[in-house]
Design a protein around this motif. Structure first.
Motif, mmCIF file in Angstrom:
data_model
loop_
_atom_site.group_PDB
_atom_site.id
_atom_site.type_symbol
_atom_site.label_atom_id
_atom_site.label_comp_id
_atom_site.label_asym_id
_atom_site.label_seq_id
_atom_site.Cartn_x
_atom_site.Cartn_y
_atom_site.Cartn_z
ATOM 1 N N ARG B 69 0.854 -1.194 0.000
ATOM 2 C CA ARG B 69 0.000 0.000 0.000
ATOM 3 C C ARG B 69 0.878 1.228 0.000
ATOM 4 O O ARG B 69 1.790 1.352 0.800
ATOM 5 C CB ARG B 69 -0.929 -0.024 1.236
ATOM 6 N N ASN B 70 0.614 2.145 -0.927
ATOM 7 C CA ASN B 70 1.369 3.395 -0.967
ATOM 8 C C ASN B 70 0.400 4.576 -1.123
ATOM 9 O O ASN B 70 -0.820 4.386 -1.164
ATOM 10 C CB ASN B 70 2.430 3.345 -2.086
ATOM 11 N N ILE B 71 0.934 5.777 -1.217
ATOM 12 C CA ILE B 71 0.086 6.963 -1.343
ATOM 13 C C ILE B 71 -0.594 6.964 -2.720
ATOM 14 O O ILE B 71 0.080 6.948 -3.752
ATOM 15 C CB ILE B 71 0.923 8.252 -1.194
ATOM 16 N N ALA B 72 -1.910 6.950 -2.712
ATOM 17 C CA ALA B 72 -2.754 7.054 -3.913
ATOM 18 C C ALA B 72 -2.544 5.905 -4.909
ATOM 19 O O ALA B 72 -2.812 6.054 -6.097
ATOM 20 C CB ALA B 72 -2.566 8.396 -4.626
ATOM 21 N N ALA B 107 -7.901 11.669 -1.162
ATOM 22 C CA ALA B 107 -7.366 13.029 -1.017
ATOM 23 C C ALA B 107 -6.346 13.334 -2.108
ATOM 24 O O ALA B 107 -6.245 14.467 -2.575
ATOM 25 C CB ALA B 107 -6.739 13.192 0.364
ATOM 26 N N GLY B 108 -5.597 12.319 -2.517
ATOM 27 C CA GLY B 108 -4.601 12.496 -3.572
ATOM 28 C C GLY B 108 -5.261 12.915 -4.884
ATOM 29 O O GLY B 108 -4.777 13.809 -5.586
ATOM 30 N N CYS B 109 -6.392 12.282 -5.219
ATOM 31 C CA CYS B 109 -7.099 12.607 -6.465
ATOM 32 C C CYS B 109 -7.721 14.001 -6.388
ATOM 33 O O CYS B 109 -7.603 14.799 -7.326
ATOM 34 C CB CYS B 109 -8.191 11.570 -6.747
ATOM 35 N N ALA B 110 -8.376 14.289 -5.265
ATOM 36 C CA ALA B 110 -9.022 15.603 -5.109
ATOM 37 C C ALA B 110 -7.959 16.706 -5.150
ATOM 38 O O ALA B 110 -8.144 17.733 -5.808
ATOM 39 C CB ALA B 110 -9.793 15.658 -3.794
ATOM 40 N N GLY B 111 -6.848 16.484 -4.457
ATOM 41 C CA GLY B 111 -5.776 17.463 -4.418
ATOM 42 C C GLY B 111 -5.158 17.691 -5.785
ATOM 43 O O GLY B 111 -4.846 18.824 -6.161
ATOM 44 N N THR B 112 -5.007 16.607 -6.540
ATOM 45 C CA THR B 112 -4.428 16.706 -7.879
ATOM 46 C C THR B 112 -5.348 17.498 -8.807
ATOM 47 O O THR B 112 -4.901 18.331 -9.595
ATOM 48 C CB THR B 112 -4.172 15.293 -8.451
ATOM 49 N N LEU B 126 3.372 12.438 -6.466
ATOM 50 C CA LEU B 126 2.076 12.480 -7.161
ATOM 51 C C LEU B 126 2.178 12.887 -8.638
ATOM 52 O O LEU B 126 1.160 13.083 -9.290
ATOM 53 C CB LEU B 126 1.115 13.402 -6.402
ATOM 54 N N THR B 127 3.399 12.975 -9.159
ATOM 55 C CA THR B 127 3.576 13.293 -10.587
ATOM 56 C C THR B 127 2.775 12.330 -11.460
ATOM 57 O O THR B 127 2.152 12.732 -12.440
ATOM 58 C CB THR B 127 5.077 13.223 -10.977
ATOM 59 N N GLY B 128 2.785 11.051 -11.081
ATOM 60 C CA GLY B 128 2.059 10.036 -11.858
ATOM 61 C C GLY B 128 0.582 10.360 -11.977
ATOM 62 O O GLY B 128 -0.034 10.192 -13.039
ATOM 63 N N LEU B 129 0.013 10.847 -10.883
ATOM 64 C CA LEU B 129 -1.414 11.173 -10.876
ATOM 65 C C LEU B 129 -1.695 12.404 -11.754
ATOM 66 O O LEU B 129 -2.716 12.469 -12.451
ATOM 67 C CB LEU B 129 -1.841 11.438 -9.424
ATOM 68 N N ARG B 130 -0.771 13.377 -11.713
ATOM 69 C CA ARG B 130 -0.950 14.565 -12.563
ATOM 70 C C ARG B 130 -0.825 14.196 -14.047
ATOM 71 O O ARG B 130 -1.507 14.771 -14.896
ATOM 72 C CB ARG B 130 0.079 15.644 -12.189
ATOM 73 N N THR B 131 0.044 13.231 -14.347
ATOM 74 C CA THR B 131 0.186 12.770 -15.732
ATOM 75 C C THR B 131 -1.129 12.188 -16.228
ATOM 76 O O THR B 131 -1.569 12.473 -17.343
ATOM 77 C CB THR B 131 1.295 11.690 -15.825
ATOM 78 N N VAL B 132 -1.773 11.378 -15.383
ATOM 79 C CA VAL B 132 -3.067 10.778 -15.753
ATOM 80 C C VAL B 132 -4.109 11.888 -15.920
ATOM 81 O O VAL B 132 -4.876 11.902 -16.879
ATOM 82 C CB VAL B 132 -3.524 9.757 -14.684
ATOM 83 N N ARG B 133 -4.123 12.832 -14.979
ATOM 84 C CA ARG B 133 -5.082 13.951 -15.049
ATOM 85 C C ARG B 133 -4.931 14.713 -16.375
ATOM 86 O O ARG B 133 -5.906 14.950 -17.082
ATOM 87 C CB ARG B 133 -4.828 14.909 -13.884
#
Lengths: 222, 243
Positions: B69-72, B107-112, B126-133
């Protein structure tokens, strides 16, 4: 993606059962506390950060009786907290600075496959750099470990020393140092889960002394 | 100054003693058989979020799921932490299923989505999440409701993660040699329900997803168009998500 071969029926059924279990659990939890999910949706305010092993036999919440919402969890091979692992450093940063957890637990377990691998001389490919973290713990305590003639006892001791070293790694982080200086928390504990009776052994580490010891070289709060 | 919650600590320790005694009472050889080895069928990769404890929500027993388990639940092909877990679980423990699980109210998704800065190392993680966004900007910005948009980002993050997992060398070999399955799921924090997204090995080259949900095997076809996603199931149900 490569073409998949069919999965044996019993394993397919096992996967389907997971969804059945989940629905039963969700319904039962709702019956016990109708507001349970409403509260969870508001956000999380866990008291604990649990850093444990990925090993299937040490599920954090089951062995501690903690409910959803009570423990922020990171689990990896052999509960290693390396300072160059951005995943772990992000978990510690978020748990301390944003969730303001009061307690950090590093929980290892006897019979850990990752620790065992560190005592062998096998080439494990991509796992080598990760396992190296535990070999380094051995090097730091080489004379103590070498003095233990019984193999199993030496293995058990390395499990304990690895937990203590990872506690030290957490104490050295910027987030921990700053939070402890300002708030007197979080508290750090080192535990070892015993597979043969399901009980947790508290290693009773003196985390304040560890913090004190680390100041000269690692302090960033002065 | 807030005192550390020593009570919560004592609670966890006493709960452990009670749980251990209860399990031994139910099955005297439970722990001795666990001590021999682990043979979990599942590798669970999920979020560190305290509200998504896999073993509890899946009704599993100790020994049944290897867990990371990791962040987001961000899956990065060069993250040696996740890659070491996958290597260990697939090559040595030989799990049969990898379940990647995202969740609602993340929270990671909402924050992104709000471009919120978290500071420290977190914005890098969280760069990975911003890339998806950014890759799905048109679809995401067309969703009016903030919570729904965050759920969609969580789903897209799981989709991206399953692609990385199925491209992992050890995973590819295990899919071919022994039928390892990779699944993408979403856990709904507000209802406690886990939903199979029909991703990973459930998707064939022609886009047909055979999803097993609620214990009933369904054949699903997902058609992603310019303005919406059509989801046809064999059971006769079809749904349309408008972009």
């Amino acid at each position: 993606m490569p073409t998949a071969v069919a999965l044996p029926k019993h394993l397919q059924q096992r996967y389907e059962q997971i969804f059945e279990h989940n629905q039963a659990w969700a319904a039962a939890q709702n019956e016990r506390d109708p507001d349970f999910y409403k509260k969870l949706v508001q956000g999380q305010t866990p008291d604990y950060l649990w850093i444990g092993c990925s090993d299937a036999r040490v599920p954090a919440e089951l062995v501690t009786g903690l409910l959803p919402g009570e423990a922020f969890v990171h689990r990896n091979v052999a509960n290693v907290a390396s300072n160059v692992d951005l995943s772990m450093m992000s978990v510690i940063d978020y748990a301390i600075r944003h969730l303001k957890v009061r307690h950090i637990i590093v929980c290892g377990h006897y019979g850990c496959g990752g620790v065992q691998a560190s005592m062998n001389s096998k080439d494990l490919g991509v796992l080598n750099p990760w396992i190296r973290n535990i070999k380094d713990v051995y090097r730091l305590h080489e004379s103590e470990l070498d003095a233990i003639s019984n193999n199993k006892e030496r293995y058990d001791r390395l499990v304990e020393l690895n937990v203590m070293e990872q506690c030290r790694n957490i104490i050295k982080t910027d987030a921990f140092q700053e939070s402890y200086a300002a708030n007197d928390f979080p508290v750090v504990s080192g535990w070892v889960f015993k597979l043969h009776d399901g009980l947790i052994k508290d290693l009773k580490i003196d985390f304040r002394a560890m913090l004190e010891d680390s100041h000269k070289i690692y302090s960033i709060t002065k | 100054m807030v005192a550390p919650t020593e009570d919560a600590f004592k609670h966890a320790m006493s709960a452990n003693a009670a749980w251990s005694a209860y399990k031994t009472h139910q099955n005297p050889s439970f722990f001795s058989s666990l001590a021999t080895s682990q043979k979990p069928a599942i590798l669970w990769i999920g979020c560190s979020d305290s509200r998504v404890p896999e073993t509890t929500i899946l009704g599993l027993q100790p020994g049944e799921a290897f867990v990371h388990r990791n962040i987001a639940n961000v899956i990065n092909p060069t993250d040696l932490n996740t890659m070491s877990v996958i290597e260990f679980a697939v090559r040595y423990v030989k799990v049969q299923h990898i379940i990647l699980c995202g969740h609602t109210n993340c929270a990671g998704c909402a924050g992104t989505l709000a471009s919120r800065e978290l500071g420290g190392v977190l914005d890098t993680w969280l760069t990975g999440l911003r890339t998806v966004r950014d890759a799905h900007e048109a679809e995401l910005s067309a969703i009016q409701d903030d919570a729904e948009r965050a759920v969609r980002l969580a789903e897209l993050n799981v989709e991206a993660g399953t692609r990385v997992i199925t491209a992992n060398k050890a995973v590819q070999e295990a899919i071919k040699e022994r039928g390892l399955q990779v699944h993408g799921t979403i856990y709904h924090v507000g209802t406690g329900i886990l939903r199979d997204l029909g991703l990973g090995t459930a998707v064939s080259a022609d886009g047909v997803s055979s999803v097993v949900a609620n214990g009933v095997a369904e054949k699903r076809e997902i058609v992603t168009g310019k303005h919406g996603v059509l989801d046809f199931s064999d059971a006769g149900a079809a749904s349309l998500a408008v972009k």
